[in-house]
Design a protein around this motif. Structure first.
Motif, PDB file in Angstrom:
ATOM      1  N   THR A   1       2.306  36.587  10.932  1.00  0.00           N
ATOM      2  CA  THR A   1       3.771  37.139  10.711  1.00  0.00           C
ATOM      3  C   THR A   1       3.630  38.523  10.816  1.00  0.00           C
ATOM      4  O   THR A   1       2.630  39.626  10.553  1.00  0.00           O
ATOM      5  CB  THR A   1       4.165  36.826   9.356  1.00  0.00           C
ATOM      6  N   LYS A   2       4.742  39.342  11.016  1.00  0.00           N
ATOM      7  CA  LYS A   2       4.982  40.749  11.306  1.00  0.00           C
ATOM      8  C   LYS A   2       5.651  41.276   9.864  1.00  0.00           C
ATOM      9  O   LYS A   2       5.939  42.297   9.518  1.00  0.00           O
ATOM     10  CB  LYS A   2       5.801  41.159  12.267  1.00  0.00           C
ATOM     11  N   LYS A   3       5.997  40.258   9.049  1.00  0.00           N
ATOM     12  CA  LYS A   3       6.794  40.603   7.734  1.00  0.00           C
ATOM     13  C   LYS A   3       5.778  40.981   6.821  1.00  0.00           C
ATOM     14  O   LYS A   3       4.540  40.790   6.895  1.00  0.00           O
ATOM     15  CB  LYS A   3       7.627  39.076   7.130  1.00  0.00           C
ATOM     16  N   PRO A   4       6.120  41.930   5.823  1.00  0.00           N
ATOM     17  CA  PRO A   4       5.249  42.168   4.676  1.00  0.00           C
ATOM     18  C   PRO A   4       4.538  40.935   4.026  1.00  0.00           C
ATOM     19  O   PRO A   4       5.360  40.071   3.750  1.00  0.00           O
ATOM     20  CB  PRO A   4       6.070  43.132   3.647  1.00  0.00           C
ATOM     21  N   VAL A   5       3.297  41.002   3.449  1.00  0.00           N
ATOM     22  CA  VAL A   5       3.033  40.066   2.655  1.00  0.00           C
ATOM     23  C   VAL A   5       2.434  40.349   1.461  1.00  0.00           C
ATOM     24  O   VAL A   5       1.799  41.125   1.218  1.00  0.00           O
ATOM     25  CB  VAL A   5       1.507  39.562   3.739  1.00  0.00           C
ATOM     26  N   ILE A   6       2.922  39.743   0.462  1.00  0.00           N
ATOM     27  CA  ILE A   6       2.526  39.874  -0.868  1.00  0.00           C
ATOM     28  C   ILE A   6       1.821  38.798  -1.538  1.00  0.00           C
ATOM     29  O   ILE A   6       2.203  37.658  -1.375  1.00  0.00           O
ATOM     30  CB  ILE A   6       4.126  40.134  -1.825  1.00  0.00           C
ATOM     31  N   LEU A   7       0.674  39.199  -2.149  1.00  0.00           N
ATOM     32  CA  LEU A   7      -0.101  38.006  -2.688  1.00  0.00           C
ATOM     33  C   LEU A   7       0.089  38.004  -4.304  1.00  0.00           C
ATOM     34  O   LEU A   7      -0.095  39.192  -4.829  1.00  0.00           O
ATOM     35  CB  LEU A   7      -1.579  38.604  -2.444  1.00  0.00           C
ATOM     36  N   LYS A   8       0.416  37.072  -4.854  1.00  0.00           N
ATOM     37  CA  LYS A   8       0.761  36.862  -6.248  1.00  0.00           C
ATOM     38  C   LYS A   8      -0.368  36.511  -6.995  1.00  0.00           C
ATOM     39  O   LYS A   8      -0.891  35.314  -6.760  1.00  0.00           O
ATOM     40  CB  LYS A   8       1.691  35.632  -6.395  1.00  0.00           C
TER      41      LYS A   8
ATOM     42  N   ALA B   1      -3.504  42.356   2.291  1.00  0.00           N
ATOM     43  CA  ALA B   1      -2.205  42.184   1.671  1.00  0.00           C
ATOM     44  C   ALA B   1      -1.509  43.515   1.574  1.00  0.00           C
ATOM     45  O   ALA B   1      -2.014  44.735   1.168  1.00  0.00           O
ATOM     46  CB  ALA B   1      -2.498  41.578   0.438  1.00  0.00           C
ATOM     47  N   ASP B   2      -0.275  43.394   1.916  1.00  0.00           N
ATOM     48  CA  ASP B   2       0.667  44.822   1.919  1.00  0.00           C
ATOM     49  C   ASP B   2       1.139  45.093   0.472  1.00  0.00           C
ATOM     50  O   ASP B   2       1.422  46.331   0.060  1.00  0.00           O
ATOM     51  CB  ASP B   2       1.969  44.593   2.766  1.00  0.00           C
ATOM     52  N   ALA B   3       0.966  44.148  -0.508  1.00  0.00           N
ATOM     53  CA  ALA B   3       1.438  44.433  -1.816  1.00  0.00           C
ATOM     54  C   ALA B   3       1.007  43.384  -2.684  1.00  0.00           C
ATOM     55  O   ALA B   3       0.391  42.238  -2.098  1.00  0.00           O
ATOM     56  CB  ALA B   3       3.057  44.425  -2.262  1.00  0.00           C
ATOM     57  N   VAL B   4       0.684  43.368  -4.121  1.00  0.00           N
ATOM     58  CA  VAL B   4       0.384  42.459  -4.937  1.00  0.00           C
ATOM     59  C   VAL B   4       1.558  42.207  -5.997  1.00  0.00           C
ATOM     60  O   VAL B   4       2.034  43.036  -6.547  1.00  0.00           O
ATOM     61  CB  VAL B   4      -0.994  42.668  -5.712  1.00  0.00           C
ATOM     62  N   SER B   5       1.684  40.943  -6.429  1.00  0.00           N
ATOM     63  CA  SER B   5       2.821  40.868  -7.449  1.00  0.00           C
ATOM     64  C   SER B   5       1.760  39.941  -8.561  1.00  0.00           C
ATOM     65  O   SER B   5       0.955  39.165  -8.427  1.00  0.00           O
ATOM     66  CB  SER B   5       3.975  39.934  -7.141  1.00  0.00           C
ATOM     67  N   LEU B   6       2.302  40.425  -9.971  1.00  0.00           N
ATOM     68  CA  LEU B   6       1.413  39.857 -10.867  1.00  0.00           C
ATOM     69  C   LEU B   6       2.067  40.157 -12.446  1.00  0.00           C
ATOM     70  O   LEU B   6       2.957  41.082 -12.371  1.00  0.00           O
ATOM     71  CB  LEU B   6       0.051  40.370 -11.084  1.00  0.00           C
TER      72      LEU B   6
END
Length: 311
Positions: free
Chosen positions: A159-166, A186-191
């Motif tokens: 994918t070219k979409k941003p990837v967030i890892l939870k 990963a482009d960002a993390v969520s937690l």
């Protein structure tokens, strides 16, 4: 009320506010259209999506706890094809940023989902790794750095979409997990995702939930979530979306000060469907009272050694 102070950019997405909704607590967004200005939200993390439709777990799925709830829904959802063909076209007119939370039983499944969701109308994808890797003895992706990294690599390759890892809080060292998935791309993390919990019926002498254990969420988990966001913020450079027990603007401010660039509201949506709007208004008031021009001025300012003005 003007949201000028709340406008921000995250992962290339221009957001009216940094207030999002957490997956599994807000449906596909349309269910809240009568209560919330969906376009005012930074994004809607829609209900967890899998390759095939899932019925979810049998038996009792939700039970209330002091200051929170336990759930074991089991990722009930109509599947990615129904989402793409029926749901996404239906929710696009609301003008919200759609972030799709995905789950799979192998890294390859995440890659397939990421590829299928690389379409207009999807702003980003969020990887839910609190599920077992069936190809590796059932180990939870979210508790093993290499397993979580393999999911990130599979998604990024498709994918070219941003990837967030939870990130799951059910680990010994969440910083190690965050650094591993950042290194994997990963482009960002969520937690944080939910904490593992259990409740027992003392009259029937058996677990309340049909799945025995479930995910604990709500106000009771906020101190744990704030601590973990702060720890991760010291260790990674990618943006952080903070979540876990946010019920008010005050709660949200804590997450920003701890290092989050955005926040996601979850369980509170069940008790007050307008809570996100109330939080946006409260954040505006807080920034105005402090003489701050933008929410970004709060991010990561909770320095234990800070000796400046704090009143």
């Amino acid at each position: 009320m003007s949201d000028e102070r709340l406008r921000t950019e995250l992962l290339g997405i221009e957001m009216e506010t940094p207030v999002l909704t957490a997956s599994g607590t807000f449906g596909f967004g349309e269910e809240f259209a009568d209560f919330v200005d969906l376009a005012r939200l930074g994004g809607v993390m829609v209900k967890g999506t899998t390759l095939a439709p899932r019925r979810g777990n049998e038996g009792v799925r939700v039970t209330e706890t002091p200051m929170g709830m336990l759930n074991c829904i089991g990722l009930e959802n109509p599947g990615v094809e129904v989402f793409l063909k029926e749901i996404l076209p239906r929710i696009e007119p609301y003008g919200m940023h759609v972030i799709v939370n995905i789950s799979g039983s192998s890294a390859e499944a995440y890659g397939t989902l990421a590829k299928m969701l690389d379409v207009p109308g999807v702003a980003a994808i969020e990887l839910n790794v609190s599920c077992p890797n069936v190809k590796d003895g059932g180990i939870l992706f979210g508790t093993d750095p290499e397993a979580a990294s393999s999911v990130v690599r599979a998604a990024k390759a498709n994918t070219k979409k941003p990837v967030i890892l939870k990130l799951s809080p059910n680990v010994t060292d969440i910083v190690q997990m965050a650094k591993a998935v950042e290194a994997a791309g990963a482009d960002a993390v969520s937690l944080i995702n939910t904490l593992l919990g259990m409740e027992i019926d003392i009259h029937r002498w058996r677990p309340v939930l049909g799945n025995v254990t479930g995910g604990l969420s709500g106000a009771c988990v906020k101190p744990v979530a704030v601590r973990m966001v702060w720890q991760v913020a010291q260790a990674v450079r990618v943006p952080i979306i903070g979540m876990g027990g946010i019920t008010s603007a005050k709660d949200a401010v804590e997450f920003f000060l701890a290092g989050a660039s955005a926040v996601a509201v979850g369980t509170a949506n069940f008790t007050d469907p307008t809570v996100t709007m109330r939080i946006c208004d409260g954040l505006n008031d807080y920034l105005e009272q402090r003489g701050l021009s933008n929410i970004r001025e709060l991010v990561g300012k909770a320095n234990p050694d800070f000796l400046g003005e704090n009143t």
